[in-house]
Design a protein around this motif. Structure first.
Motif, mmCIF file in Angstrom:
data_model
loop_
_atom_site.group_PDB
_atom_site.id
_atom_site.type_symbol
_atom_site.label_atom_id
_atom_site.label_comp_id
_atom_site.label_asym_id
_atom_site.label_seq_id
_atom_site.Cartn_x
_atom_site.Cartn_y
_atom_site.Cartn_z
ATOM 1 N N GLU A 46 0.836 -1.204 0.000
ATOM 2 C CA GLU A 46 0.000 0.000 0.000
ATOM 3 C C GLU A 46 0.870 1.253 0.000
ATOM 4 O O GLU A 46 0.610 2.207 -0.738
ATOM 5 C CB GLU A 46 -0.919 0.001 1.223
ATOM 6 N N TYR A 47 1.912 1.233 0.830
ATOM 7 C CA TYR A 47 2.831 2.368 0.859
ATOM 8 C C TYR A 47 3.467 2.577 -0.518
ATOM 9 O O TYR A 47 3.590 3.708 -1.012
ATOM 10 C CB TYR A 47 3.940 2.137 1.885
ATOM 11 N N LEU A 48 3.886 1.482 -1.130
ATOM 12 C CA LEU A 48 4.577 1.563 -2.418
ATOM 13 C C LEU A 48 3.660 2.128 -3.499
ATOM 14 O O LEU A 48 4.066 2.994 -4.287
ATOM 15 C CB LEU A 48 5.080 0.172 -2.820
ATOM 16 N N ILE A 49 2.418 1.670 -3.525
ATOM 17 C CA ILE A 49 1.463 2.151 -4.533
ATOM 18 C C ILE A 49 1.206 3.644 -4.359
ATOM 19 O O ILE A 49 1.189 4.411 -5.329
ATOM 20 C CB ILE A 49 0.147 1.355 -4.443
ATOM 21 N N GLN A 50 1.015 4.051 -3.106
ATOM 22 C CA GLN A 50 0.786 5.475 -2.832
ATOM 23 C C GLN A 50 2.001 6.308 -3.244
ATOM 24 O O GLN A 50 1.876 7.366 -3.863
ATOM 25 C CB GLN A 50 0.512 5.679 -1.335
ATOM 26 N N GLY A 51 3.186 5.815 -2.902
ATOM 27 C CA GLY A 51 4.410 6.555 -3.213
ATOM 28 C C GLY A 51 4.679 6.647 -4.698
ATOM 29 O O GLY A 51 5.144 7.680 -5.202
ATOM 30 N N LEU A 52 4.382 5.577 -5.435
ATOM 31 C CA LEU A 52 4.591 5.597 -6.884
ATOM 32 C C LEU A 52 3.710 6.645 -7.555
ATOM 33 O O LEU A 52 4.138 7.332 -8.485
ATOM 34 C CB LEU A 52 4.306 4.213 -7.477
ATOM 35 N N SER A 53 2.473 6.773 -7.078
ATOM 36 C CA SER A 53 1.582 7.782 -7.660
ATOM 37 C C SER A 53 2.119 9.189 -7.410
ATOM 38 O O SER A 53 1.967 10.086 -8.245
ATOM 39 C CB SER A 53 0.170 7.644 -7.085
ATOM 40 N N LEU A 54 2.768 9.379 -6.252
ATOM 41 C CA LEU A 54 3.368 10.682 -5.958
ATOM 42 C C LEU A 54 4.566 10.948 -6.871
ATOM 43 O O LEU A 54 4.720 12.053 -7.410
ATOM 44 C CB LEU A 54 3.806 10.740 -4.492
ATOM 45 N N LEU A 55 5.414 9.938 -7.048
ATOM 46 C CA LEU A 55 6.596 10.106 -7.897
ATOM 47 C C LEU A 55 6.212 10.325 -9.357
ATOM 48 O O LEU A 55 6.904 11.038 -10.089
ATOM 49 C CB LEU A 55 7.507 8.883 -7.779
ATOM 50 N N GLU A 56 5.122 9.716 -9.780
ATOM 51 C CA GLU A 56 4.673 9.910 -11.158
ATOM 52 C C GLU A 56 4.239 11.349 -11.409
ATOM 53 O O GLU A 56 4.164 11.791 -12.552
ATOM 54 C CB GLU A 56 3.525 8.944 -11.472
ATOM 55 N N GLY A 57 3.955 12.085 -10.327
ATOM 56 C CA GLY A 57 3.581 13.489 -10.459
ATOM 57 C C GLY A 57 4.761 14.433 -10.513
ATOM 58 O O GLY A 57 4.579 15.654 -10.597
ATOM 59 N N LEU A 58 5.982 13.882 -10.483
ATOM 60 C CA LEU A 58 7.176 14.728 -10.531
ATOM 61 C C LEU A 58 7.243 15.551 -11.811
ATOM 62 O O LEU A 58 7.711 16.689 -11.810
ATOM 63 C CB LEU A 58 8.435 13.859 -10.419
ATOM 64 N N SER A 59 6.799 14.968 -12.914
ATOM 65 C CA SER A 59 6.854 15.688 -14.188
ATOM 66 C C SER A 59 5.964 16.922 -14.171
ATOM 67 O O SER A 59 6.235 17.903 -14.864
ATOM 68 C CB SER A 59 6.437 14.761 -15.339
ATOM 69 N N ILE A 60 4.900 16.876 -13.373
ATOM 70 C CA ILE A 60 4.034 18.050 -13.227
ATOM 71 C C ILE A 60 4.681 19.044 -12.271
ATOM 72 O O ILE A 60 4.677 20.253 -12.507
ATOM 73 C CB ILE A 60 2.643 17.630 -12.716
ATOM 74 N N GLU A 61 5.260 18.514 -11.195
ATOM 75 C CA GLU A 61 5.919 19.363 -10.201
ATOM 76 C C GLU A 61 7.076 20.142 -10.822
ATOM 77 O O GLU A 61 7.350 21.279 -10.436
ATOM 78 C CB GLU A 61 6.434 18.481 -9.055
ATOM 79 N N LEU A 62 7.748 19.533 -11.799
ATOM 80 C CA LEU A 62 8.895 20.166 -12.462
ATOM 81 C C LEU A 62 8.600 20.375 -13.950
ATOM 82 O O LEU A 62 9.473 20.197 -14.802
ATOM 83 C CB LEU A 62 10.142 19.299 -12.283
ATOM 84 N N SER A 63 7.376 20.786 -14.259
ATOM 85 C CA SER A 63 6.963 20.923 -15.662
ATOM 86 C C SER A 63 7.770 21.979 -16.407
ATOM 87 O O SER A 63 8.128 21.802 -17.576
ATOM 88 C CB SER A 63 5.468 21.259 -15.737
ATOM 89 N N ASN A 64 8.082 23.089 -15.746
ATOM 90 C CA ASN A 64 8.852 24.140 -16.411
ATOM 91 C C ASN A 64 10.315 23.747 -16.595
ATOM 92 O O ASN A 64 10.971 24.216 -17.526
ATOM 93 C CB ASN A 64 8.753 25.448 -15.618
ATOM 94 N N VAL A 65 10.819 22.889 -15.711
ATOM 95 C CA VAL A 65 12.179 22.371 -15.889
ATOM 96 C C VAL A 65 12.247 21.567 -17.183
ATOM 97 O O VAL A 65 13.189 21.701 -17.975
ATOM 98 C CB VAL A 65 12.592 21.494 -14.687
ATOM 99 N N LYS A 66 11.233 20.741 -17.416
ATOM 100 C CA LYS A 66 11.208 19.924 -18.630
ATOM 101 C C LYS A 66 11.052 20.798 -19.871
ATOM 102 O O LYS A 66 11.658 20.530 -20.914
ATOM 103 C CB LYS A 66 10.082 18.894 -18.549
ATOM 104 N N LYS A 67 10.252 21.858 -19.770
ATOM 105 C CA LYS A 67 10.105 22.776 -20.903
ATOM 106 C C LYS A 67 11.423 23.503 -21.180
ATOM 107 O O LYS A 67 11.806 23.696 -22.338
ATOM 108 C CB LYS A 67 9.006 23.801 -20.613
ATOM 109 N N ALA A 68 12.099 23.917 -20.108
ATOM 110 C CA ALA A 68 13.363 24.643 -20.262
ATOM 111 C C ALA A 68 14.411 23.787 -20.959
ATOM 112 O O ALA A 68 15.270 24.302 -21.681
ATOM 113 C CB ALA A 68 13.871 25.098 -18.894
ATOM 114 N N ALA A 69 14.344 22.476 -20.753
ATOM 115 C CA ALA A 69 15.318 21.572 -21.370
ATOM 116 C C ALA A 69 15.186 21.537 -22.886
ATOM 117 O O ALA A 69 16.131 21.167 -23.586
ATOM 118 C CB ALA A 69 15.150 20.165 -20.800
ATOM 119 N N THR A 70 14.027 21.928 -23.409
ATOM 120 C CA THR A 70 13.802 21.881 -24.859
ATOM 121 C C THR A 70 14.172 23.189 -25.553
ATOM 122 O O THR A 70 14.102 23.275 -26.780
ATOM 123 C CB THR A 70 12.325 21.564 -25.157
ATOM 124 N N ILE A 71 14.559 24.204 -24.791
ATOM 125 C CA ILE A 71 14.923 25.495 -25.387
ATOM 126 C C ILE A 71 16.242 25.359 -26.136
ATOM 127 O O ILE A 71 17.223 24.851 -25.591
ATOM 128 C CB ILE A 71 15.037 26.588 -24.304
#
Length: 461
Positions: A275-300
């Motif tokens: 249960e802990y692992l499933i909850q944590g994986l869903s949080l980690l999958e949101g990293l791309s949203i948390e760092l969305s501008n970092v990912k955009k900046a990489a494409t400049i």
């Protein structure tokens, strides 16, 4: 049709009221009598022979291929020559598509001179030469004006793109400075690296070069079934998942005066861990949203981005030079239109250059915040930090997906066999990681961080 003793649909059709336009059908499909066909063919051959025997009356000045290509472009324009001349004189009235086509057929200085020196009958000129002759006679600086007008048409979207890139970089720097899951991953990687380097000079590292993030998947376990990246992601996911579940239970307990324990009698330790692992994986999958501008900046594209403001400023200077040279010699409102536009451009570009300098300083300090002395490497791309983090986030997302699929597969297998969920493989210890490919990974760990100046401290950011 064979004789039948009953009525058919064709009986009604034959007696219908519909009638063809016979002349139109003949024109479209060539239906005519043999006599007419023969007569038309003879007339066509006679006309063709006359045309072939008559010498061409057009005068070509340009190289044949360029003359032909220019004529093709001109035929694609849905605007008359006079309308183009009027637009040149007024400095407005042509769309960016039309202007782009016109700038592509710009003659060389030598070609311009030959066309302007033509002293024959202008009506004898070929399509391309005729257009250039009349345009250049009316407005000698026509193609310089086309370029200026195209610059004006494209200016707003180009400046907007530059401003958005600056905003993306600034927001990306702020995201990298925030305390979130990305820092938790860095902490886990640093501790795993120190555990693996125990007993060596790098066994108590204070940090590591972020390029090491991209090598985590190369470090395999002793049995070859997993990687250091999988290990770190799973450990962080369980830790974050546990905190998330406990916080949820506390919230429920505050509202209902009932705390739900994850270790109650009817829940096994293995199920709790899952249960802990499933909850944590869903949080980690949101990293791309948390760092969305970092990912955009990489494409400049850095070179294009960093030179955009200077390129625009140079074009403004070129148009100003054109206005100075033309003075009041040419009629129309071109100079008036461009003068007002250039004044606005110069003010805006000055602000943009100042903003660009500020944001690039922010990028520099953020890079130094993560990697002391990174900017001393003259060959390193200035936006490399964003590229590394983006690639790492993509790797983490892939690992999260793989672990989730593995959990789902085990769950499906347990349902099929009718047994309880099989236990997850025990978490790996860094000591079980194979020594293969570790040499390059170890070299990224930094035992002495004293080279970081106080200006890069968080308070001074």
């Amino acid at each position: 049709m064979a004789a039948v003793d009953h009525s058919m649909v064709w009986d009604k059709i034959n007696d219908g009221s519909f009638r063809f336009d016979d002349e139109l059908m003949e024109n479209l499909f060539g239906y005519t009598t043999i006599k007419n066909q023969s007569s038309e063919r003879n007339n066509h051959l006679t006309a063709s022979n006359k045309n072939n025997s008559a010498p061409t009356s057009q005068v070509f000045i340009l190289e044949p291929r360029k003359s032909q290509n220019t004529a093709i472009v001109l035929r694609s324009l849905a605007i008359s020559h006079q309308e183009i001349v009027n637009a040149l004189l007024d400095g407005q009235g042509l769309g960016s598509d039309t202007l782009e086509k016109l700038t592509k057929i710009s003659p060389t200085q030598e070609e311009e001179a030959k066309i302007l020196q033509f002293n024959g009958n202008p009506s004898k000129l070929a399509v391309a030469e005729s257009f250039l002759y009349h345009i250049l006679k009316a407005v000698p600086s026509a193609f310089t004006r086309f370029n200026a007008m195209l610059f004006r048409a494209n200016y707003d979207p180009e400046v907007l793109h530059l401003k958005k890139s600056l905003q993306t970089l600034e927001m990306g720097c702020k995201e990298l400075r925030a305390r979130g899951l990305f820092l938790k991953l860095l902490e886990a990687i640093l501790k795993a690296g120190n555990r693996m380097n125990a007993g060596t000079a790098r066994g108590n590292a204070q940090g590591f070069n972020l390029s090491a993030l991209l090598k985590l998947s190369d470090v395999k376990s002793t049995d070859g079934k997993t990687t250091l990246l999988h290990f770190v992601v799973e450990q962080v996911a369980q830790s974050e998942g546990r905190s998330c579940v406990i916080n949820q239970n506390r919230s429920i307990g505050q509202n209902t005066s009932q705390i739900i324990s994850p270790n109650s009698d009817n829940v096994t330790a293995e199920e709790t861990r899952k249960e802990y692992l499933i909850q944590g994986l869903s949080l980690l999958e949101g990293l791309s949203i948390e760092l969305s501008n970092v990912k955009k900046a990489a494409t400049i594209e850095y070179e294009s981005f960093i030179h955009m403001s200077s390129t625009l400023s140079n074009l403004v200077a070129e148009i100003k030079r054109l206005l100075t040279l033309s003075g009041n010699a040419e009629r129309g409102g071109f100079a008036r239109e461009m003068k007002g536009f250039l004044e606005e451009c110069e003010e805006e570009l000055k602000v943009v250059r100042e903003e660009q300098a500020r944001v690039m300083e922010l990028v520099k300090r953020t890079t130094e915040y993560y990697q002391a002395g990174a900017l001393k490497d003259k060959g390193a791309p200035p936006l490399q930090l964003f590229v590394i983090v983006k690639d790492f986030l993509d790797m983490v997302a892939l690992v999260c997906t793989e672990i989730s699929r593995k959990l789902q597969k085990k769950k499906s297998s347990a349902v099929t066999t009718g047994s309880s969920s099989p236990p997850l493989s025990p978490p790996l210890s860094p000591s079980t990681i194979t020594s293969n490919k570790l040499q390059n990974f170890h070299s990224h760990f930094i035992s002495d961080m004293s080279s970081i100046s106080s200006s890069e401290s968080e308070d001074g950011f």
